[in-house]
Design a protein around this motif. Structure first.
Motif, PDB file in Angstrom:
ATOM      1  N   ASN A  24     -33.076 -98.805  36.150  1.00  0.00           N
ATOM      2  CA  ASN A  24     -33.912 -97.120  35.783  1.00  0.00           C
ATOM      3  C   ASN A  24     -35.284 -97.423  35.950  1.00  0.00           C
ATOM      4  O   ASN A  24     -35.806 -98.219  35.186  1.00  0.00           O
ATOM      5  CB  ASN A  24     -33.325 -96.572  34.547  1.00  0.00           C
ATOM      6  CG  ASN A  24     -31.825 -96.287  34.517  1.00  0.00           C
ATOM      7  OD1 ASN A  24     -31.326 -95.946  35.543  1.00  0.00           O
ATOM      8  ND2 ASN A  24     -31.251 -96.604  33.428  1.00  0.00           N
ATOM      9  N   GLU A  76     -29.971 -99.359  26.487  1.00  0.00           N
ATOM     10  CA  GLU A  76     -30.700 -99.071  27.963  1.00  0.00           C
ATOM     11  C   GLU A  76     -32.121 -99.353  28.015  1.00  0.00           C
ATOM     12  O   GLU A  76     -32.753 -99.459  27.113  1.00  0.00           O
ATOM     13  CB  GLU A  76     -30.366 -97.379  28.143  1.00  0.00           C
ATOM     14  CG  GLU A  76     -31.029 -96.903  29.350  1.00  0.00           C
ATOM     15  CD  GLU A  76     -30.704 -95.562  29.358  1.00  0.00           C
ATOM     16  OE1 GLU A  76     -30.744 -94.717  30.580  1.00  0.00           O
ATOM     17  OE2 GLU A  76     -30.991 -94.806  28.359  1.00  0.00           O
ATOM     18  N   GLN A  95     -27.309 -97.136  20.500  1.00  0.00           N
ATOM     19  CA  GLN A  95     -27.883 -96.125  20.839  1.00  0.00           C
ATOM     20  C   GLN A  95     -29.372 -96.397  20.950  1.00  0.00           C
ATOM     21  O   GLN A  95     -30.055 -95.159  20.400  1.00  0.00           O
ATOM     22  CB  GLN A  95     -27.573 -95.113  19.534  1.00  0.00           C
ATOM     23  CG  GLN A  95     -26.212 -94.528  19.350  1.00  0.00           C
ATOM     24  CD  GLN A  95     -25.718 -93.748  20.286  1.00  0.00           C
ATOM     25  OE1 GLN A  95     -26.278 -92.683  20.773  1.00  0.00           O
ATOM     26  NE2 GLN A  95     -24.690 -94.242  21.170  1.00  0.00           N
ATOM     27  N   LYS A 112     -37.319 -86.177  26.418  1.00  0.00           N
ATOM     28  CA  LYS A 112     -36.375 -84.999  26.645  1.00  0.00           C
ATOM     29  C   LYS A 112     -35.004 -85.209  27.138  1.00  0.00           C
ATOM     30  O   LYS A 112     -33.983 -84.661  26.815  1.00  0.00           O
ATOM     31  CB  LYS A 112     -37.130 -83.854  27.406  1.00  0.00           C
ATOM     32  CG  LYS A 112     -38.025 -83.277  26.646  1.00  0.00           C
ATOM     33  CD  LYS A 112     -38.914 -82.434  27.513  1.00  0.00           C
ATOM     34  CE  LYS A 112     -40.081 -81.929  26.925  1.00  0.00           C
ATOM     35  NZ  LYS A 112     -40.835 -80.864  27.724  1.00  0.00           N
ATOM     36  N   SER A 113     -34.944 -86.189  28.170  1.00  0.00           N
ATOM     37  CA  SER A 113     -33.731 -86.471  29.029  1.00  0.00           C
ATOM     38  C   SER A 113     -32.720 -87.815  28.245  1.00  0.00           C
ATOM     39  O   SER A 113     -31.811 -87.969  28.833  1.00  0.00           O
ATOM     40  CB  SER A 113     -34.142 -86.677  30.591  1.00  0.00           C
ATOM     41  OG  SER A 113     -34.938 -87.754  30.455  1.00  0.00           O
ATOM     42  N   ALA A 114     -33.523 -88.432  27.340  1.00  0.00           N
ATOM     43  CA  ALA A 114     -32.723 -89.295  27.061  1.00  0.00           C
ATOM     44  C   ALA A 114     -31.575 -89.197  26.259  1.00  0.00           C
ATOM     45  O   ALA A 114     -31.691 -88.094  25.323  1.00  0.00           O
ATOM     46  CB  ALA A 114     -33.701 -90.077  25.905  1.00  0.00           C
ATOM     47  N   ALA A 115     -30.569 -89.707  26.502  1.00  0.00           N
ATOM     48  CA  ALA A 115     -29.280 -89.574  26.106  1.00  0.00           C
ATOM     49  C   ALA A 115     -28.890 -90.323  24.612  1.00  0.00           C
ATOM     50  O   ALA A 115     -28.028 -89.888  23.997  1.00  0.00           O
ATOM     51  CB  ALA A 115     -27.797 -90.011  26.863  1.00  0.00           C
ATOM     52  N   ARG A 116     -29.740 -91.350  24.415  1.00  0.00           N
ATOM     53  CA  ARG A 116     -29.725 -92.031  22.997  1.00  0.00           C
ATOM     54  C   ARG A 116     -30.718 -91.589  22.138  1.00  0.00           C
ATOM     55  O   ARG A 116     -31.612 -90.983  22.262  1.00  0.00           O
ATOM     56  CB  ARG A 116     -29.750 -93.515  23.475  1.00  0.00           C
ATOM     57  CG  ARG A 116     -28.764 -93.855  24.669  1.00  0.00           C
ATOM     58  CD  ARG A 116     -28.743 -95.174  24.797  1.00  0.00           C
ATOM     59  NE  ARG A 116     -27.711 -95.476  26.062  1.00  0.00           N
ATOM     60  CZ  ARG A 116     -27.173 -96.629  26.287  1.00  0.00           C
ATOM     61  NH1 ARG A 116     -27.417 -97.758  25.350  1.00  0.00           N
ATOM     62  NH2 ARG A 116     -26.551 -97.064  27.362  1.00  0.00           N
ATOM     63  N   GLU A 117     -30.302 -91.914  20.854  1.00  0.00           N
ATOM     64  CA  GLU A 117     -31.053 -91.500  19.752  1.00  0.00           C
ATOM     65  C   GLU A 117     -32.156 -92.023  19.299  1.00  0.00           C
ATOM     66  O   GLU A 117     -33.007 -91.674  18.464  1.00  0.00           O
ATOM     67  CB  GLU A 117     -29.999 -91.238  18.461  1.00  0.00           C
ATOM     68  CG  GLU A 117     -28.960 -90.257  18.613  1.00  0.00           C
ATOM     69  CD  GLU A 117     -29.312 -88.912  19.022  1.00  0.00           C
ATOM     70  OE1 GLU A 117     -30.324 -88.243  18.292  1.00  0.00           O
ATOM     71  OE2 GLU A 117     -28.896 -88.329  19.943  1.00  0.00           O
ATOM     72  N   THR A 149     -32.648 -96.772  23.606  1.00  0.00           N
ATOM     73  CA  THR A 149     -33.432 -96.767  24.899  1.00  0.00           C
ATOM     74  C   THR A 149     -34.707 -97.309  24.821  1.00  0.00           C
ATOM     75  O   THR A 149     -35.353 -96.922  23.843  1.00  0.00           O
ATOM     76  CB  THR A 149     -33.417 -95.399  25.501  1.00  0.00           C
ATOM     77  OG1 THR A 149     -32.339 -94.833  25.650  1.00  0.00           O
ATOM     78  CG2 THR A 149     -34.042 -95.632  26.913  1.00  0.00           C
ATOM     79  N   LYS A 172     -35.422 -90.027  18.265  1.00  0.00           N
ATOM     80  CA  LYS A 172     -35.669 -88.992  19.507  1.00  0.00           C
ATOM     81  C   LYS A 172     -36.072 -87.860  18.906  1.00  0.00           C
ATOM     82  O   LYS A 172     -37.180 -87.071  19.484  1.00  0.00           O
ATOM     83  CB  LYS A 172     -34.364 -88.940  20.237  1.00  0.00           C
ATOM     84  CG  LYS A 172     -34.736 -87.928  21.278  1.00  0.00           C
ATOM     85  CD  LYS A 172     -33.202 -87.841  22.147  1.00  0.00           C
ATOM     86  CE  LYS A 172     -33.276 -86.755  23.050  1.00  0.00           C
ATOM     87  NZ  LYS A 172     -32.014 -86.473  23.791  1.00  0.00           N
TER      88      LYS A 172
END
Length: 270
Positions: free
Chosen positions: A56, A33, A3, A74-79, A5, A155
């Protein structure tokens, strides 16, 4: 699946960047990521390495790294978010795991790793780094650690406490000064500066510190405090090493440090 980034803040230093990408690939954390934040005017050599190593990327204006990071959070999918300046090299393949372990365990919301250095030409600055590290370990805020963008956070914390609109050298320190969020110091999550930190670089850090604190309200008084406290610390350290001749350099060094802080304090805000 991890989880995490990792935001890599890219400086245009091809040799150092090559070292960094190799170490990032060797991290034992699985599935994290990576996103590279690059200035618009990269050299061809560094741009080629970015294209080869990162799927990316985000092009960022040099004076607004903080704003770009806010949008990415804001756009991060990971915590869990890790921010690393490309001027620093993780010391081993378990760096990422060690840095994020307190976040995963729920023991912290913001984590700071340790900054190693090669200040072999200046023992007095080495002693300052040791004092700063002890201060960080107690939850304090010395000017060096939060200018070097080597920390991790949840996040939700970063979304609630966004970074200021500042360049790569300023946003982390400004954020730490604006937000009194307790942080956890992890001594075994180590990064090393890829270049020798000179006296000029050390003074410049205190100039930025003075600018962001505005001299803590009384720039001359705080500058004199830096000078005399530094002299006292240097005297004790030099005498313990049986090197009294270091005190001659100490006078010059502390005068430069205090003057840098003072000038930063009274200079107009950029």
């Amino acid at each position: 699946m991890s989880q995490i980034t990792v935001f890599i803040l890219v400086r245009d230093e091809p040799y150092g960047f090559s070292e960094l990408t190799g170490m990032i690939r060797r991290q034992d954390e699985e599935g994290f990521e990576t996103i590279a934040f690059v200035p618009p005017d990269l050299s061809k050599a560094t741009a080629h390495m970015v294209e080869r190593n990162f799927k990316n990327t985000r092009v960022v204006a040099r004076d607004d790294m903080g704003g770009a990071l806010n949008e990415a959070v804001k756009s991060a999918a990971r915590e869990l978010i890790v921010i690393l300046d490309s001027a620093f090299l993780p010391s081993n393949q378990v760096w990422l795991n060690r840095l994020t372990a307190p976040l995963k365990a729920g023991d912290a919301e913001v984590v700071t790793g340790r900054l190693a250095h090669d200040l072999y030409t200046n023992w007095l600055i080495q002693n300052d780094f040791a004092c700063d590290q002890n201060l960080v370990n107690r939850g304090g805020l010395p000017p060096f650690y939060f200018q070097f963008a080597n920390f991790a956070a949840k996040k939700s914390v970063l979304a609630a406490n966004p970074f200021p609109s500042s360049g790569i050298d300023d946003f982390a320190l400004r954020w730490a000064l604006d937000n009194s969020i307790p942080h956890r110091f992890v001594a075994d999550a180590v990064v090393t500066h890829l270049e020798h930190i000179s006296l000029d670089g050390f003074v410049e850090a205190y100039r930025r510190y003075g600018r962001h604190t505005r001299g803590l309200g009384k720039p001359l008084r705080e500058s004199l405090k830096l000078f005399w406290r530094g002299i006292g610390r240097d005297a004790a350290f030099a005498l313990s090493k049986r090197k009294p001749q270091w005190l001659f350099f100490s006078l010059y060094f502390r005068a430069r440090q205090a003057m840098g802080f003072y000038k930063g304090s009274v200079a107009p805000q950029p």
